[in-house]
Write a protein that holds these residues in place. Structure first.
Motif, PDB file in Angstrom:
ATOM      1  N   GLY A 277      46.011  28.336  31.308  1.00 30.88           N
ATOM      2  CA  GLY A 277      46.094  27.098  30.337  1.00 30.88           C
ATOM      3  C   GLY A 277      46.623  26.130  29.987  1.00 30.88           C
ATOM      4  N   VAL A 278      47.422  25.081  30.145  1.00 28.98           N
ATOM      5  CA  VAL A 278      47.581  23.935  30.395  1.00 28.98           C
ATOM      6  C   VAL A 278      48.143  23.864  31.446  1.00 28.98           C
ATOM      7  N   GLY A 279      48.198  24.507  32.603  1.00 24.74           N
ATOM      8  CA  GLY A 279      49.209  24.976  33.913  1.00 24.74           C
ATOM      9  C   GLY A 279      50.698  25.241  34.132  1.00 24.74           C
ATOM     10  N   LEU A 280      51.329  25.984  33.609  1.00 26.90           N
ATOM     11  CA  LEU A 280      53.164  26.137  33.055  1.00 26.90           C
ATOM     12  C   LEU A 280      53.415  26.527  35.555  1.00 26.90           C
ATOM     13  N   LEU A 281      51.950  27.808  34.974  1.00 29.98           N
ATOM     14  CA  LEU A 281      51.980  28.002  37.126  1.00 29.98           C
ATOM     15  C   LEU A 281      51.576  27.650  37.755  1.00 29.98           C
ATOM     16  N   SER A 282      50.481  26.457  37.348  1.00 27.33           N
ATOM     17  CA  SER A 282      49.009  25.896  37.890  1.00 27.33           C
ATOM     18  C   SER A 282      49.729  24.858  39.004  1.00 27.33           C
ATOM     19  N   LEU A 295      44.074  25.035  45.011  1.00 27.60           N
ATOM     20  CA  LEU A 295      44.744  25.416  43.822  1.00 27.60           C
ATOM     21  C   LEU A 295      43.937  25.517  42.965  1.00 27.60           C
ATOM     22  N   ILE A 296      42.872  26.332  42.220  1.00 21.95           N
ATOM     23  CA  ILE A 296      42.247  26.124  41.479  1.00 21.95           C
ATOM     24  C   ILE A 296      42.192  26.528  40.538  1.00 21.95           C
ATOM     25  N   ALA A 297      42.327  25.831  39.013  1.00 24.47           N
ATOM     26  CA  ALA A 297      42.643  26.618  37.830  1.00 24.47           C
ATOM     27  C   ALA A 297      41.182  26.825  36.951  1.00 24.47           C
ATOM     28  N   VAL A 298      41.820  28.228  36.753  1.00 26.96           N
ATOM     29  CA  VAL A 298      40.428  28.595  35.311  1.00 26.96           C
ATOM     30  C   VAL A 298      40.980  28.388  34.323  1.00 26.96           C
ATOM     31  N   GLU A 299      40.720  27.752  33.492  1.00 28.22           N
ATOM     32  CA  GLU A 299      41.017  27.867  31.575  1.00 28.22           C
ATOM     33  C   GLU A 299      39.587  28.193  30.628  1.00 28.22           C
ATOM     34  N   SER A 300      39.850  29.280  29.554  1.00 22.14           N
ATOM     35  CA  SER A 300      38.845  28.494  28.962  1.00 22.14           C
ATOM     36  C   SER A 300      38.862  27.702  27.398  1.00 22.14           C
ATOM     37  N   ASP A 301      39.217  27.463  27.194  1.00 25.91           N
ATOM     38  CA  ASP A 301      40.126  26.424  25.244  1.00 25.91           C
ATOM     39  C   ASP A 301      39.899  25.219  26.294  1.00 25.91           C
ATOM     40  N   VAL A 356      46.174  34.887  44.988  1.00 24.53           N
ATOM     41  CA  VAL A 356      45.743  34.982  43.802  1.00 24.53           C
ATOM     42  C   VAL A 356      46.211  35.506  42.123  1.00 24.53           C
ATOM     43  N   VAL A 357      47.083  34.552  41.297  1.00 21.97           N
ATOM     44  CA  VAL A 357      47.336  34.858  39.833  1.00 21.97           C
ATOM     45  C   VAL A 357      46.422  34.577  38.536  1.00 21.97           C
ATOM     46  N   LEU A 358      46.878  35.502  38.011  1.00 27.32           N
ATOM     47  CA  LEU A 358      46.311  35.824  36.761  1.00 27.32           C
ATOM     48  C   LEU A 358      47.401  36.265  35.413  1.00 27.32           C
ATOM     49  N   ASP A 359      47.598  35.660  34.397  1.00 27.33           N
ATOM     50  CA  ASP A 359      47.745  36.007  32.975  1.00 27.33           C
ATOM     51  C   ASP A 359      46.770  36.118  32.012  1.00 27.33           C
ATOM     52  N   PRO A 360      45.913  37.311  32.169  1.00 26.93           N
ATOM     53  CA  PRO A 360      44.969  37.565  31.563  1.00 26.93           C
ATOM     54  C   PRO A 360      45.928  37.249  29.947  1.00 26.93           C
ATOM     55  N   PRO A 361      44.121  37.741  29.090  1.00 22.61           N
ATOM     56  CA  PRO A 361      45.240  37.604  26.920  1.00 22.61           C
ATOM     57  C   PRO A 361      45.555  39.437  27.301  1.00 22.61           C
ATOM     58  N   ARG A 362      45.779  39.810  26.049  1.00 26.04           N
ATOM     59  CA  ARG A 362      46.238  41.317  25.702  1.00 26.04           C
ATOM     60  C   ARG A 362      46.014  42.436  25.933  1.00 26.04           C
ATOM     61  N   THR A 363      44.154  41.984  26.027  1.00 26.23           N
ATOM     62  CA  THR A 363      43.356  43.214  26.281  1.00 26.23           C
ATOM     63  C   THR A 363      43.306  43.549  27.738  1.00 26.23           C
ATOM     64  N   GLY A 364      43.788  42.748  28.598  1.00 27.38           N
ATOM     65  CA  GLY A 364      43.162  43.145  30.131  1.00 27.38           C
ATOM     66  C   GLY A 364      41.855  41.957  30.492  1.00 27.38           C
ATOM     67  N   ALA A 365      42.397  42.196  32.388  1.00 20.30           N
ATOM     68  CA  ALA A 365      41.021  41.488  32.914  1.00 20.30           C
ATOM     69  C   ALA A 365      40.260  41.868  32.837  1.00 20.30           C
ATOM     70  N   GLY A 366      40.350  43.283  32.656  1.00 19.83           N
ATOM     71  CA  GLY A 366      39.576  44.639  32.873  1.00 19.83           C
ATOM     72  C   GLY A 366      39.002  44.829  34.450  1.00 19.83           C
ATOM     73  N   TYR A 383      50.134  39.399  39.039  1.00 13.18           N
ATOM     74  CA  TYR A 383      49.317  39.856  37.419  1.00 13.18           C
ATOM     75  C   TYR A 383      50.665  40.141  36.339  1.00 13.18           C
ATOM     76  N   VAL A 384      50.653  38.352  36.080  1.00 12.66           N
ATOM     77  CA  VAL A 384      51.422  38.413  34.525  1.00 12.66           C
ATOM     78  C   VAL A 384      50.950  39.136  33.621  1.00 12.66           C
ATOM     79  N   ALA A 385      51.339  40.062  32.523  1.00  9.55           N
ATOM     80  CA  ALA A 385      51.217  40.981  31.756  1.00  9.55           C
ATOM     81  C   ALA A 385      52.396  40.890  30.332  1.00  9.55           C
ATOM     82  N   CYS A 386      51.434  40.612  29.036  1.00  9.01           N
ATOM     83  CA  CYS A 386      52.097  40.826  27.777  1.00  9.01           C
ATOM     84  C   CYS A 386      51.958  42.253  27.223  1.00  9.01           C
ATOM     85  N   ASP A 387      51.193  43.369  28.354  1.00  8.03           N
ATOM     86  CA  ASP A 387      50.751  44.353  27.059  1.00  8.03           C
ATOM     87  C   ASP A 387      50.970  45.538  27.969  1.00  8.03           C
ATOM     88  N   PRO A 388      51.688  46.085  28.391  1.00  8.34           N
ATOM     89  CA  PRO A 388      51.935  47.379  28.934  1.00  8.34           C
ATOM     90  C   PRO A 388      50.815  48.258  29.564  1.00  8.34           C
TER      91      PRO A 388
END
Length: 435
Positions: A277-282, A295-301, A356-366, A383-388
């Motif tokens: 995202g915009v770096g809340l955790l970065s 620190l390597i931050a990866v964001e697609s938007d 490694v810290v990841l906060d993937p979308p609701r579908t998860g990382a895969g 792993y930060v998750a919004c979907d159990p």
């Protein structure tokens, strides 16, 4: 009450049922003559009259609303919103449940998903954030605009329930909505060409922002600032008004604290922050690795990436990479037919990482992304998750690849809804553990 046979049930039919356990998605499981019903607006142990809202003969399961409570749970409370309930606003699943019991239900869902999808038995506690009885916490609300009416959508519907406020929103949002509606009425203004009104209360600004979302063209960028506390002091981050930011006013503080504690970053380490995202955790992670780390931050938007670069400008040890995580790791996308060759792995990503810290979308990382991350052999993965369910599936992949779930915190960042945020910690098993 008599009613149709189970295999004849269809939309509009009503049946009396005993309500079973909570399920992922904000509903409870009930059965009528063996037929599975997913029933909203009820609680485990209740007996209710359920009206079928989706499904019919031949469907594997039916959806229903509890339109009458025949035997109530002791954890049922009066709803705290005038448009909550069957056939009304679909935003809140648990307005009829005490806030303490809401957290128990969410904990049950997280535990059940981990057991069913990852084979892990774990007791879960959902922690409250700093809100008053689950109300007045939300700093961002999108109100739909349909045929000149402004409101919130019904559950699983495009229909709009007109509202003049929302009890889970901070008061400034209600005030801005009332003022906006009054302006439209006073000036006989039109809302043609507007699909939504986004109302945002930025924590680092005095003014409330009202964004008119066009129906047929992109919303122009509107930069705002949000405030977040880090161990190194308070930071102000830029974000787009319609960009991703945690909606609970206390969530940024809580998530930063939970992730930093789980990651336990040491100065000089290399850390990846994925889906950043915009770096809340970065930002706090970059501060934690210090000038000798990376620190390597990866964001697609792309719009978020522009803010991310600005927000990390004061930390030269941070590198921002714009792109999808799966693409950058050379993982074929889900649902895309594979060609003769796998996508090339980006040279911008390192061959190894300490954390490694990841906060993937609701579908998860895969599975593919999880395999790529474990190949880096991090000593810790957070792993930060919004979907159990997504967390549980990815947990199963991680445990199969040599990582143990060593920590789990669940945070009630969305009171009155079924949503819950988890921060899970994974470390290499046994002999694979790094010092």
């Amino acid at each position: 009450m008599t009613g149709p046979e189970a295999d004849e049930l269809t939309v509009g039919d009503e049946v009396d049922v005993e309500v079973g356990p909570i399920a992922h998605g904000g509903h409870c499981v009930a059965r009528h003559e063996g037929r599975v019903l997913f029933v909203r607006h009820t609680l485990p142990g209740e007996r209710v009259r359920a009206r079928i809202t989706e499904g019919g003969p031949g469907d594997r399961f039916l959806r229903a609303d509890a339109v009458e409570v025949l035997t109530a749970s002791p954890d049922r409370v009066p709803v705290r919103c005038p448009v909550a309930g069957p056939g009304r606003c679909g935003g809140c699943d648990f307005q009829h449940v005490s806030t303490e019991h809401q957290r128990r239900l969410k904990a049950d869902v997280v535990a059940e998903q981990l057991q069913r999808l990852a084979g892990i038995e774990r007791e879960v506690l959902v922690e409250p954030l700093d809100d008053e009885d689950g109300l007045r916490y939300r700093t961002r609300v999108e109100f739909a605009v349909v045929d000149g009416r402004v409101g919130l959508r019904r559950h699983r519907s495009h229909e709009v329930v007109p509202v003049t406020g929302c009890p889970i929103a901070v008061p400034e949002i209600d005030e801005a909505l009332v003022e906006t509606l009054a302006d439209v009425e006073r000036t006989r203004g039109e809302l043609d060409g507007i699909s939504a009104l986004d109302i945002v209360v930025p924590s680092a600004e005095a003014d409330t922002v009202v964004v008119e979302v066009p129906t047929e063209e992109p919303t122009p960028p509107i930069a705002i600032t949000e405030r977040v506390a880090t161990p190194a002091g308070e930071r102000v981050l830029g974000v787009d008004a319609r960009g991703f930011w945690q909606v609970h006013r206390d969530a940024p503080r809580a998530f930063v604290g939970a992730v930093l504690a789980a990651a336990d970053v040491r100065p000089g380490e290399r850390v990846l922050d994925l889906y950043s995202g915009v770096g809340l955790l970065s930002v706090p992670l970059a501060e934690a690795v210090g000038p000798d780390g990376q620190l390597i931050a990866v964001e697609s938007d792309r719009r978020a990436t522009e803010h991310l670069r600005d927000n990390l400008a004061a930390t030269p040890q941070a590198l921002v990479v714009c792109g999808r995580v799966d693409d950058l790791f050379g993982v074929p996308r889900r649902g895309r037919r594979r060609g003769p060759r796998r996508p090339a792995r980006s040279d911008l990503l390192p061959p190894s990482a300490d954390v490694v810290v990841l906060d993937p979308p609701r579908t998860g990382a895969g599975r593919g992304v999880v395999e790529a991350l474990t190949s880096l052999r991090p000593r810790r993965l957070v792993y930060v998750a919004c979907d159990p369910a997504a967390l549980a599936r990815d947990t199963g992949y991680l445990t199969g690849l040599g990582y143990d779930l060593t920590g789990l915190r669940a945070l009630d960042a969305f009171p009155m809804t079924h949503h819950v945020e988890c921060v899970a910690t994974f470390e290499p098993k046994g002999e694979d553990a790094r010092p």
